[in-house]
Design a protein around this motif. Structure first.
Motif, short mmCIF file in Angstrom:
data_model
loop_
_atom_site.label_atom_id
_atom_site.label_comp_id
_atom_site.label_asym_id
_atom_site.label_seq_id
_atom_site.Cartn_x
_atom_site.Cartn_y
_atom_site.Cartn_z
N GLU A 154 11.77 4.93 -0.66
CA GLU A 154 10.29 5.58 -0.25
C GLU A 154 9.28 5.48 -1.85
O GLU A 154 8.83 5.55 -1.35
CB GLU A 154 10.27 6.71 -0.56
N SER A 155 9.63 5.41 -3.08
CA SER A 155 8.86 4.84 -4.31
C SER A 155 9.20 3.31 -4.75
O SER A 155 9.73 2.79 -4.15
CB SER A 155 8.83 5.78 -4.81
N LEU A 156 8.12 2.94 -5.72
CA LEU A 156 7.98 1.35 -6.13
C LEU A 156 7.61 2.11 -7.32
O LEU A 156 6.65 2.79 -8.04
CB LEU A 156 7.35 0.59 -5.50
N THR A 157 8.60 1.18 -8.48
CA THR A 157 7.94 1.61 -9.79
C THR A 157 6.89 0.29 -9.43
O THR A 157 7.01 -1.00 -9.94
CB THR A 157 9.38 1.33 -11.20
N LEU A 158 5.86 1.03 -10.43
CA LEU A 158 4.97 0.18 -11.02
C LEU A 158 4.46 -0.31 -13.00
O LEU A 158 4.74 0.13 -13.29
CB LEU A 158 3.36 0.76 -10.84
N LEU A 159 4.84 -1.78 -12.90
CA LEU A 159 4.29 -2.35 -14.57
C LEU A 159 2.63 -3.07 -14.32
O LEU A 159 2.75 -3.61 -13.74
CB LEU A 159 5.72 -3.02 -14.50
N GLY A 160 2.15 -2.02 -15.15
CA GLY A 160 1.16 -2.89 -15.74
C GLY A 160 -0.05 -1.93 -15.32
O GLY A 160 0.13 -1.75 -13.96
N GLY A 161 -1.41 -2.61 -15.08
CA GLY A 161 -2.50 -1.61 -14.49
C GLY A 161 -2.93 -1.23 -14.57
O GLY A 161 -3.71 0.23 -14.32
N SER A 162 -2.27 -0.08 -15.69
CA SER A 162 -2.48 1.40 -15.98
C SER A 162 -3.93 1.71 -16.11
O SER A 162 -4.58 2.69 -15.31
CB SER A 162 -1.52 1.52 -17.13
N GLU A 163 -4.38 1.23 -16.66
CA GLU A 163 -5.81 1.99 -17.10
C GLU A 163 -6.61 1.53 -15.07
O GLU A 163 -7.80 2.39 -14.96
CB GLU A 163 -6.39 1.31 -17.90
N ALA A 164 -6.45 0.94 -15.01
CA ALA A 164 -7.43 0.59 -13.23
C ALA A 164 -6.90 1.89 -12.81
O ALA A 164 -7.74 2.35 -11.89
CB ALA A 164 -7.18 -0.68 -12.89
N LEU A 165 -5.22 1.88 -12.41
CA LEU A 165 -5.07 2.71 -11.61
C LEU A 165 -5.08 4.18 -11.64
O LEU A 165 -5.39 4.81 -11.10
CB LEU A 165 -2.73 2.45 -11.64
N SER A 166 -4.91 4.53 -13.12
CA SER A 166 -5.25 6.12 -13.68
C SER A 166 -6.32 6.46 -12.85
O SER A 166 -6.47 7.18 -12.80
CB SER A 166 -5.64 5.97 -15.51
N ARG A 167 -7.77 5.58 -12.05
CA ARG A 167 -8.62 6.13 -11.71
C ARG A 167 -8.62 6.65 -10.36
O ARG A 167 -9.27 7.03 -9.22
CB ARG A 167 -10.10 5.61 -11.52
N SER A 168 -7.13 6.08 -10.19
CA SER A 168 -7.19 6.48 -8.31
C SER A 168 -5.49 7.66 -7.75
O SER A 168 -4.92 6.95 -6.83
CB SER A 168 -6.69 4.46 -7.68
N ILE A 169 -5.74 7.99 -9.55
CA ILE A 169 -4.48 9.23 -8.75
C ILE A 169 -4.28 9.78 -8.21
O ILE A 169 -5.50 10.40 -7.67
CB ILE A 169 -3.17 9.19 -10.21
N GLY A 170 -3.51 10.12 -7.22
CA GLY A 170 -3.62 11.38 -5.97
C GLY A 170 -3.63 10.63 -4.79
O GLY A 170 -4.45 11.10 -3.94
N LYS A 171 -4.72 9.22 -4.87
CA LYS A 171 -4.80 8.79 -3.31
C LYS A 171 -4.23 7.43 -2.77
O LYS A 171 -3.56 7.01 -3.19
CB LYS A 171 -6.42 7.76 -3.99
N GLY A 172 -4.80 6.06 -1.96
CA GLY A 172 -3.92 6.19 -1.25
C GLY A 172 -4.36 4.67 -2.02
O GLY A 172 -5.97 4.01 -2.09
N VAL A 173 -3.84 4.10 -2.51
CA VAL A 173 -3.56 2.41 -2.65
C VAL A 173 -3.11 1.03 -2.38
O VAL A 173 -2.48 0.82 -1.75
CB VAL A 173 -3.19 2.57 -5.10
N THR A 174 -3.95 0.37 -2.84
CA THR A 174 -3.16 -1.08 -1.91
C THR A 174 -2.85 -1.60 -4.24
O THR A 174 -3.97 -1.62 -4.52
CB THR A 174 -4.08 -2.45 -1.51
N SER A 179 1.16 -1.76 0.09
CA SER A 179 0.18 -0.27 -0.34
C SER A 179 0.97 0.99 0.22
O SER A 179 2.42 1.20 0.73
CB SER A 179 -0.55 -0.12 1.57
N GLY A 180 0.68 1.94 -0.75
CA GLY A 180 1.03 3.49 -0.99
C GLY A 180 0.15 4.68 -0.88
O GLY A 180 -0.44 4.74 -1.87
N TYR A 181 1.09 5.87 -1.80
CA TYR A 181 0.22 7.11 -2.16
C TYR A 181 0.89 6.46 -3.84
O TYR A 181 1.78 6.91 -3.84
CB TYR A 181 0.73 8.03 -1.51
N LEU A 182 -0.06 6.93 -4.50
CA LEU A 182 -0.08 7.34 -6.29
C LEU A 182 0.18 8.35 -6.82
O LEU A 182 -0.60 8.96 -6.62
CB LEU A 182 -0.72 6.02 -6.79
#
Length: 134
Positions: free
Chosen positions: A84-104, A47-50
């Motif tokens: 303090e950060s991780l690179t995310l690979l894949g899932g861009s479409e679903a994640l685009s709705r959560s930018i600026g939020k806490g996610v898992t 979990s973290g901040y997207l």
């Protein structure tokens, strides 16, 4: 000594984790990066901040501090943000709705994704997670 069937089943279920999706403990970004060897090539939940669909930070406050520090080079010390950060690979479409939020997110952890042989202009950390397709 009497032990109920419920107590036995509860104890067995606690020991039955097989390391597959659904049984993974929730990890923080920094915790995962700090223990990268232990989690390399394993399925993880973090979990973290997207910040973007490619960048997961430990928290919004860490990201805000990082952003402010990079605007003033005199104050910027990259070692303060190690892990303090991780690179995310894949899932861009679903994640685009959560930018600026806490996610898992869940997926396979790739230690040293940026190994010196990989060029990724959107990466925000040397380690990455290949996000599960859902």
């Amino acid at each position: 000594m009497r032990v109920s069937l419920f107590a036995i089943l509860l104890a067995l279920s606690a020991c039955a984790s097989d390391g597959k999706a659904g049984n993974d403990p929730m990890l923080a970004v920094k915790q995962l990066n700090t223990s990268a060897d232990a989690y390399s090539q394993r399925h993880v939940k973090v979990s973290g901040y997207l910040h973007t669909t490619r960048c997961l930070y430990s928290s919004k406050s860490v990201f805000d501090k990082f952003k402010a520090d990079t605007k003033n080079p005199k104050n910027y010390d990259p070692s303060k943000y190690k892990g303090e950060s991780l690179t995310l690979l894949g899932g861009s479409e679903a994640l685009s709705r959560s930018i600026g939020k806490g996610v898992t997110v869940e997926g396979i952890f790739k230690k040293d994704y940026l190994d010196g042989n990989t060029l990724d202009m959107g990466a925000c950390g040397k380690n990455a997670i290949v996000i599960d397709d859902k």
